[in-house]
Design a protein around this motif. Structure first.
Motif, PDB file in Angstrom:
ATOM      1  N   ILE A 174       0.860  -1.187   0.000  1.00 15.22           N
ATOM      2  CA  ILE A 174       0.000   0.000   0.000  1.00 15.22           C
ATOM      3  C   ILE A 174       0.895   1.236   0.000  1.00 15.22           C
ATOM      4  N   VAL A 175       0.738   2.070  -1.018  1.00 16.88           N
ATOM      5  CA  VAL A 175       1.590   3.250  -1.181  1.00 16.88           C
ATOM      6  C   VAL A 175       0.712   4.494  -1.237  1.00 16.88           C
ATOM      7  N   LEU A 176       0.958   5.428  -0.338  1.00 14.41           N
ATOM      8  CA  LEU A 176       0.322   6.740  -0.386  1.00 14.41           C
ATOM      9  C   LEU A 176       1.389   7.771  -0.733  1.00 14.41           C
ATOM     10  N   GLU A 177       1.203   8.427  -1.872  1.00 17.91           N
ATOM     11  CA  GLU A 177       2.146   9.456  -2.282  1.00 17.91           C
ATOM     12  C   GLU A 177       1.909  10.737  -1.473  1.00 17.91           C
ATOM     13  N   ALA A 178       2.728  11.737  -1.696  1.00 17.62           N
ATOM     14  CA  ALA A 178       2.710  12.949  -0.873  1.00 17.62           C
ATOM     15  C   ALA A 178       1.315  13.578  -0.826  1.00 17.62           C
ATOM     16  N   LYS A 179       0.862  13.909   0.383  1.00 15.59           N
ATOM     17  CA  LYS A 179      -0.401  14.591   0.663  1.00 15.59           C
ATOM     18  C   LYS A 179      -1.636  13.763   0.303  1.00 15.59           C
ATOM     19  N   ALA A 180      -1.474  12.495   0.041  1.00 17.00           N
ATOM     20  CA  ALA A 180      -2.624  11.623  -0.227  1.00 17.00           C
ATOM     21  C   ALA A 180      -3.324  11.271   1.087  1.00 17.00           C
ATOM     22  N   LYS A 181      -4.635  10.972   0.991  1.00 17.22           N
ATOM     23  CA  LYS A 181      -5.420  10.592   2.170  1.00 17.22           C
ATOM     24  C   LYS A 181      -6.316   9.418   1.822  1.00 17.22           C
ATOM     25  N   ALA A 182      -6.348   8.415   2.711  1.00 17.76           N
ATOM     26  CA  ALA A 182      -7.163   7.233   2.437  1.00 17.76           C
ATOM     27  C   ALA A 182      -7.551   6.558   3.739  1.00 17.76           C
ATOM     28  N   GLU A 183      -8.648   5.787   3.653  1.00 15.08           N
ATOM     29  CA  GLU A 183      -9.083   4.919   4.735  1.00 15.08           C
ATOM     30  C   GLU A 183      -9.182   3.493   4.181  1.00 15.08           C
ATOM     31  N   ILE A 184      -8.644   2.543   4.923  1.00 22.91           N
ATOM     32  CA  ILE A 184      -8.687   1.136   4.513  1.00 22.91           C
ATOM     33  C   ILE A 184      -9.261   0.310   5.657  1.00 22.91           C
ATOM     34  N   ILE A 185     -10.205  -0.557   5.324  1.00 20.16           N
ATOM     35  CA  ILE A 185     -10.800  -1.463   6.298  1.00 20.16           C
ATOM     36  C   ILE A 185     -10.487  -2.891   5.874  1.00 20.16           C
ATOM     37  N   GLU A 186      -9.871  -3.650   6.746  1.00 17.41           N
ATOM     38  CA  GLU A 186      -9.680  -5.083   6.509  1.00 17.41           C
ATOM     39  C   GLU A 186     -10.728  -5.845   7.315  1.00 17.41           C
ATOM     40  N   TYR A 187     -11.476  -6.686   6.616  1.00 21.32           N
ATOM     41  CA  TYR A 187     -12.575  -7.422   7.235  1.00 21.32           C
ATOM     42  C   TYR A 187     -12.306  -8.919   7.051  1.00 21.32           C
TER      43      TYR A 187
END
Length: 414
Positions: A174-187
């Motif tokens: 999982i890669v978030l580049e500069a100033k990126a925003k994300a939410e991840i849910i593992e179920y």
């Protein structure tokens, strides 16, 4: 059959660098072996790994028709990525512009994953991550591009059915580049006690990026092991919340490297077990740069013959001045046969820091129970109300109200 003696052929065995990486994984696991009582990081939960002699790795083509996923409603409004019996279901995903998800094999073939794969941890320290590398094939690479903010979470759902003795190894990068925003849910929706589910997430957070990461282990008989290995750059923000329900074994390990100034990490969790399962939340947070901050709060409720484990280590390097690191573990032990093991650790090599750790364990307050019963509340409801109030402190740390509500709905009644 021993885990390192599987007579199988995996995709990509003809790719030299991949074959070499798998061989390194086999050697690392052969050197460490399965965890024992002498394996410090596993000393409280090694016995819950159970029998591994009959485990098998499925190399046949993926045949799931998606029925198991269709029956399960999305926990919240979200984009979905599904795994069934350890294999990715589908190759194309309905994601917004600036977000890409590719199967692991595709990123291996085109080389996109090489700068990240197995670059965030040393296999010698993590025996199941070494096995995950040895049988590397299934998983995804998820990239959120610079300045992109997702409008809703991405849910990664793990299902199993008709899968006795299956050994599943999944690697997600999982890669978030500069100033990126994300939410991840593992179920994790697995209810097969003869299987072993082994997930490694390698997470790379560029400067000023933010990832909110939630995980729910659904109630069942599963044996699940996971490692979150996180690399944080300047002013990045990583927030993790773990919820363990009834299981044979649920081990969630966080290995977080705060590499540059301003990085912030938070690991919070709740476990609730009533039978004879084991929940293990282990953290290792390394402050490697000045002006970094970490916080941990884990609460558990144990009944019956269940066991709860929290191992939290904070390491502060010599150059990591003006750093803050705090951790707290609290548990309710409702049974004389239950067990709670807690091992907080601080390794401080800098002198201008603020650090704290704490641990408590006890039963419900009998005076509070008596007071509530004297006001007409039955004992069962009084216990439930006190336990819910006790755990609410951790749930309050979740920013997304929809996710918090979903997790609250999955709290167990004692």
């Amino acid at each position: 059959m021993k885990l390192t003696e599987q007579n199988i052929t995996l995709w990509g065995d003809d790719i030299p660098w991949l074959a070499g990486l798998r061989e390194k994984g086999l050697r690392a696991f052969a050197a460490s072996g399965l965890p024992t009582a002498k394996t410090e990081a596993w000393k409280y939960s090694f016995g819950a790994v159970g029998n591994t002699e009959n485990l098998r790795i499925d190399t046949t083509p993926h045949e799931c028709n998606g029925h198991c996923h269709q029956q399960e409603e999305k926990p919240v409004s979200a984009y979905c990525i599904d795994f069934c019996n350890g294999k990715l279901h589908g190759e194309h995903f309905d994601l917004p512009r600036g977000v890409s998800v590719k199967p692991l094999v595709e990123t291996i073939y085109d080389g996109d994953i090489k700068p990240y794969l197995n670059k965030s941890f040393a296999m010698e320290k993590f025996p199941f991550a070494a096995l995950n590398t040895a049988y590397l094939e299934q998983g995804i690479m998820l990239v959120v591009e610079r300045d992109i903010a997702l409008d809703k979470p991405i849910v990664i759902r793990y299902h199993q059915h008709n899968s006795q003795n299956l050994f599943c190894n999944i690697r997600n990068v999982i890669v978030l580049e500069a100033k990126a925003k994300a939410e991840i849910i593992e179920y994790v929706d697995i209810d097969e006690d003869t299987c072993l589910h082994n997930v490694v997430n390698e997470i790379f957070l560029a400067a000023d990026s933010t990832l909110k990461h939630y995980k729910l282990q659904k109630e069942g008989k599963a044996r699940c092991v996971s490692l979150n290995s996180v690399q944080q750059r300047s002013n990045s923000n990583y927030k993790c919340f773990v919820k363990h329900n009834e299981c044979a074994l649920a081990r969630h390990e966080s290995y977080i490297n705060m590499l540059q100034e301003g990085a912030y990490a938070e690991v919070n969790g709740v476990y609730q077990l009533v039978n004879n399962g084991v929940s293990d939340i282990t953290t290792n947070i390394l402050h490697l740069a000045p002006h970094t901050t970490s916080n941990q709060l884990v609460k558990g409720v144990i009944d019956g013959k269940a066991k709860g484990v929290f191992q939290g280590q904070i390491h502060i390097a010599p150059d990591a001045q003006q750093t803050e690191g705090h951790q707290l573990h609290r548990a309710l032990l409702l049974s004389d046969e239950g067990e709670v093991d807690c091992k907080p650790e601080l390794e401080i090599f800098a002198d201008d820091v603020k650090c704290s750790h704490g641990a408590t364990c006890g039963d419900l307050d009998k005076e509070q129970l008596f007071y509530m019963q004297s006001r007409g509340i039955c004992l069962e409801n009084a216990r439930r109300i006190l336990i819910e109030a006790y755990l609410q402190e951790v749930l309050n740390k979740i920013d997304n109200s929809e996710v918090a509500g979903w997790l609250a709905d999955n709290m167990k009644n004692f």
